[in-house]
Design an enzyme around this catalytic site. Structure first.
Site, PDB file in Angstrom:
ATOM      1  N   SER A 142       0.868  -1.190   0.000  1.00 28.20           N
ATOM      2  CA  SER A 142       0.000   0.000   0.000  1.00 28.20           C
ATOM      3  C   SER A 142       0.895   1.228   0.000  1.00 28.20           C
ATOM      4  CB  SER A 142      -0.843  -0.009   1.273  1.00 28.20           C
ATOM      5  OG  SER A 142      -1.404   1.257   1.529  1.00 28.20           O
ATOM      6  N   TYR A 155      -1.927  -1.288  10.242  1.00 28.54           N
ATOM      7  CA  TYR A 155      -1.932  -1.458   8.785  1.00 28.54           C
ATOM      8  C   TYR A 155      -0.617  -0.939   8.189  1.00 28.54           C
ATOM      9  CZ  TYR A 155      -3.914  -1.282   4.031  1.00 28.54           C
ATOM     10  OH  TYR A 155      -4.159  -1.457   2.693  1.00 28.54           O
TER      11      TYR A 155
END
Ligand code: NAI
Length: 283
Positions: A142, A155
């Site tokens: 990401s 995350y």
């Protein structure tokens, strides 16, 4: 997309979002696709639709945190097809909230899926690909794997691990015939945000703080596949992600101020919705 014709690819998290479009596009380009997902029914539907359209696809029930199951799927796929060309370690989950509000269990699950899930898929595929002397591992991290951001720390941690693993492996694997790429998307419109766990947070509020428009999941899959064809080390898209990454490297203090501003805004919104909720309860 001719590069994918006759190739065998496993896509974890293939039942939704970017993974689903990766499966559909790979199959449309002539690949034999294994749609692997914890959501087996949805994976089955996608595989059936691909076959009905004349493509080759099989669904597989897979929890990427189950190391034995990941290795078994990779080995079985390579044996049945005589090869494994692509391993897309795409499955992932998100938890939104401040570190102070998260439970140890929430950290465990997120790291199990996003870090250990990617590691199991990477190592299992690497051993098969080393044996056959070719193959391409494409791990989905990401933008959070390249820059930090508040209220999604677990995350961020997991995605930075995926970037570190992938780029390190790329250097070791290059001379052994195996390619490794890591995908770092910005904001993509998928179920990640509806399925995510929110801890004292409203995910829509957090998304509302982003001054960018989401990229479509089918466009994201195109970017991933074209990046894989070019054997890019880092596949960064869309434009807002590239700009953010550039700004982070060249204006680190400015970026810190923006991130601190996001925390301030997040807490203000959280307070407002708490007040709103207690108002409703009082009525
Ligand atoms: P999505 O929620 O639409 O798809 C994720 C898929 O992973 C789902 O089908 C889900 O069932 C599957 N999955 C979850 N846990 C699993 C497990 N333990 N084992 C097997 N499958 C599992 O979300 P999206 O956005 O398509 O996510 C794909 C990847 O892209 C994820 O790794 C995510 O972190 C990453 N990503 C997403 C961004 C976005 O804005 N949507 C941005 C950057 C990265």
């Amino acid at each position: 997309m001719n590069q994918f014709k006759g190739k065998t690819a496993i896509v974890t998290g293939g039942a939704s979002g970017m993974g689903e479009f990766l499966c559909r596009k790979l199959a449309a380009a002539g690949a034999n696709v294994i749609v692997a997902d914890i959501a087996f029914e949805k994976a089955g539907e996608i595989a059936r639709e691909i076959r009905a359209a004349g493509g080759h696809a099989t669904a597989s029930a897979l929890d990427v945190t189950d190391k034995g199951a990941v290795y078994a799927l990779v080995e079985k796929t390579a044996q049945e097809n005589g090869r494994l060309d692509y391993m897309f370690n795409n499955a992932g989950i998100l938890v939104v909230g401040e570190i102070r509000d998260m439970t140890p269990g929430q950290w465990d699950r997120l790291l199990e899926v996003n870090v250990m899930g990617v590691l199991h898929g990477t190592l299992a595929a690497y051993s098969v690909m080393l044996r056959q002397g070719f193959g391409h591992i494409v791990n989905t991290a990401s933008m959070a794997g390249l820059i930090y951001q508040p209220v999604t720390a677990a995350y961020v941690m997991s995605k930075q691990a995926a970037v570190g693993l992938s780029l390190s492996l790329r250097t070791e694997a290059a001379g052994l015939g195996v390619k490794v790429s890591v995908v770092c998307p910005g904001y993509v419109d998928t179920s990640l945000y509806t399925n995510c766990q929110s801890v004292k947070a409203d995910v829509q509020d957090v998304l509302g703080m982003l001054p960018v428009r989401a990229c479509r999941a089918d466009k994201a899959a195109d970017k991933i596949l074209s990046g894989a064809i070019k054997n890019k080390a880092l596949i960064v898209f869309p434009l807002h992600a590239r700009i953010l990454w550039w700004a982070y490297r060249f204006f680190p203090i400015g970026m810190l101020k923006i991130m601190e501003g996001m925390v301030w805004l997040f807490r203000r919104k959280a307070r407002t919705s708490e007040a709103h909720d207690s108002c409703i309860k009082d009525m």
